[in-house]
Write a protein that holds these residues in place. Structure first.
Motif, PDB file in Angstrom:
ATOM      1  N   TYR A 175       0.837  -1.197   0.000  1.00 58.59           N
ATOM      2  CA  TYR A 175       0.000   0.000   0.000  1.00 58.59           C
ATOM      3  C   TYR A 175       0.875   1.252   0.000  1.00 58.59           C
ATOM      4  O   TYR A 175       1.944   1.276   0.620  1.00 58.59           O
ATOM      5  CB  TYR A 175      -0.907   0.024   1.228  1.00 58.59           C
ATOM      6  CG  TYR A 175      -1.896  -1.119   1.288  1.00 58.59           C
ATOM      7  CD1 TYR A 175      -3.181  -0.978   0.781  1.00 58.59           C
ATOM      8  CD2 TYR A 175      -1.535  -2.337   1.865  1.00 58.59           C
ATOM      9  CE1 TYR A 175      -4.087  -2.028   0.831  1.00 58.59           C
ATOM     10  CE2 TYR A 175      -2.435  -3.395   1.919  1.00 58.59           C
ATOM     11  CZ  TYR A 175      -3.702  -3.234   1.401  1.00 58.59           C
ATOM     12  OH  TYR A 175      -4.592  -4.287   1.453  1.00 58.59           O
ATOM     13  N   GLN A 177       0.483   4.995   1.166  1.00 60.70           N
ATOM     14  CA  GLN A 177      -0.354   5.884   1.971  1.00 60.70           C
ATOM     15  C   GLN A 177      -1.770   5.335   2.099  1.00 60.70           C
ATOM     16  O   GLN A 177      -2.751   6.067   2.009  1.00 60.70           O
ATOM     17  CB  GLN A 177      -0.356   7.290   1.387  1.00 60.70           C
ATOM     18  CG  GLN A 177       1.026   7.946   1.433  1.00 60.70           C
ATOM     19  CD  GLN A 177       1.043   9.356   0.880  1.00 60.70           C
ATOM     20  OE1 GLN A 177       0.304   9.674  -0.057  1.00 60.70           O
ATOM     21  NE2 GLN A 177       1.875  10.203   1.445  1.00 60.70           N
ATOM     22  N   HIS A 179      -3.365   3.310   0.106  1.00 60.74           N
ATOM     23  CA  HIS A 179      -4.006   2.935  -1.151  1.00 60.74           C
ATOM     24  C   HIS A 179      -3.286   1.730  -1.756  1.00 60.74           C
ATOM     25  O   HIS A 179      -2.051   1.703  -1.817  1.00 60.74           O
ATOM     26  CB  HIS A 179      -3.993   4.100  -2.139  1.00 60.74           C
ATOM     27  CG  HIS A 179      -4.694   5.330  -1.634  1.00 60.74           C
ATOM     28  ND1 HIS A 179      -6.072   5.415  -1.554  1.00 60.74           N
ATOM     29  CD2 HIS A 179      -4.203   6.507  -1.156  1.00 60.74           C
ATOM     30  CE1 HIS A 179      -6.416   6.597  -1.056  1.00 60.74           C
ATOM     31  NE2 HIS A 179      -5.291   7.280  -0.809  1.00 60.74           N
ATOM     32  N   HIS A 180      -4.067   0.754  -2.208  1.00 54.73           N
ATOM     33  CA  HIS A 180      -3.475  -0.471  -2.741  1.00 54.73           C
ATOM     34  C   HIS A 180      -2.589  -0.163  -3.941  1.00 54.73           C
ATOM     35  O   HIS A 180      -2.986   0.539  -4.872  1.00 54.73           O
ATOM     36  CB  HIS A 180      -4.568  -1.456  -3.145  1.00 54.73           C
ATOM     37  CG  HIS A 180      -4.037  -2.771  -3.624  1.00 54.73           C
ATOM     38  ND1 HIS A 180      -3.824  -3.049  -4.955  1.00 54.73           N
ATOM     39  CD2 HIS A 180      -3.658  -3.884  -2.940  1.00 54.73           C
ATOM     40  CE1 HIS A 180      -3.344  -4.279  -5.076  1.00 54.73           C
ATOM     41  NE2 HIS A 180      -3.236  -4.807  -3.874  1.00 54.73           N
TER      42      HIS A 180
END
Length: 214
Positions: A175, A177, A179-180
């Protein structure tokens, strides 16, 4: 060790608590910071996860910086300026009330998983929160959460099945931050597979870092 802790975990920490100061220190440490339950000293303590040996059954991570990053915005949204006043007691209560169940689950974690944690640490990934446990279709698994020491905005989760029947796969996710960014399945069914698995994570994270920050 588990039987000892299982019998006394509920009362063992009755005279200590997770305090505001501990959680503030956790925030200051940043990625890799954790709050542990120390069975030998019978107290909660904030440390860096590199000081916690994955093979040590007397020191158990109950909360981490990654947990704080996820939960503080939720408490802030609901309680605004009083977020910390509600968050800290919630961490304290959960840490004591759920410790028996967490220890029960942790007792089934096999030595391959312990070795994987050591290999991940050796390649610059620090445990960044408590282990999450799940059961889907009667198949139990646990998920470890890591922060990349070199690039703390990048985090990694590794979901590992308790047992390794034929075809069972672990799942790695990266990830950026929160997000994936990328992910892949991998067989990690014995200690000999942990070093190449951790090496693959290191290479994948470094490749992603170069590609996105060039």
């Amino acid at each position: 060790m588990y039987d000892y802790m299982k019998a006394y975990a509920g009362d063992w920490f009755a005279y200590t608590q997770v305090t505001d100061r501990m959680v503030r220190t956790l925030e200051k440490i940043g990625p890799g910071g954790v709050i542990i339950a120390d069975a030998l000293d019978r107290e909660f303590r904030t440390v860096h996860s590199r000081r916690v040996d994955p093979a040590d059954r007397t020191r158990f991570i109950v909360y981490g910086h990654g947990d704080l990053v996820r939960e503080l915005p939720l408490f802030t949204e609901e309680f605004a300026d009083q977020a910390w006043e509600y968050l800290v007691p919630a961490i304290d209560e959960t840490s004591r009330d759920c410790l028996d169940e967490w220890l029960h689950q942790a007792a089934y974690i096999h030595r391959t998983a312990v070795r994987l944690r050591q290999e991940m640490n050796a390649r610059g990934f620090d445990l960044n929160g408590r282990t999450r446990y799940s059961t889907v279709a009667q198949r139990r698994a646990f998920t470890d959460h890591y922060a990349d020491r070199a690039h703390p905005r990048l985090t990694v989760t590794v979901k590992v099945p308790y047992a390794h029947p034929r075809g069972a796969l672990s799942l790695v996710r990266v990830y950026d931050q929160g997000h994936h960014a990328t992910g892949w399945p991998r067989h990690i069914s014995n200690p000999l597979m942990t070093e190449p698995a951790a090496h693959q994570v290191r290479e994948a994270v470094d490749t992603y870092q170069r590609r996105t920050r060039a």
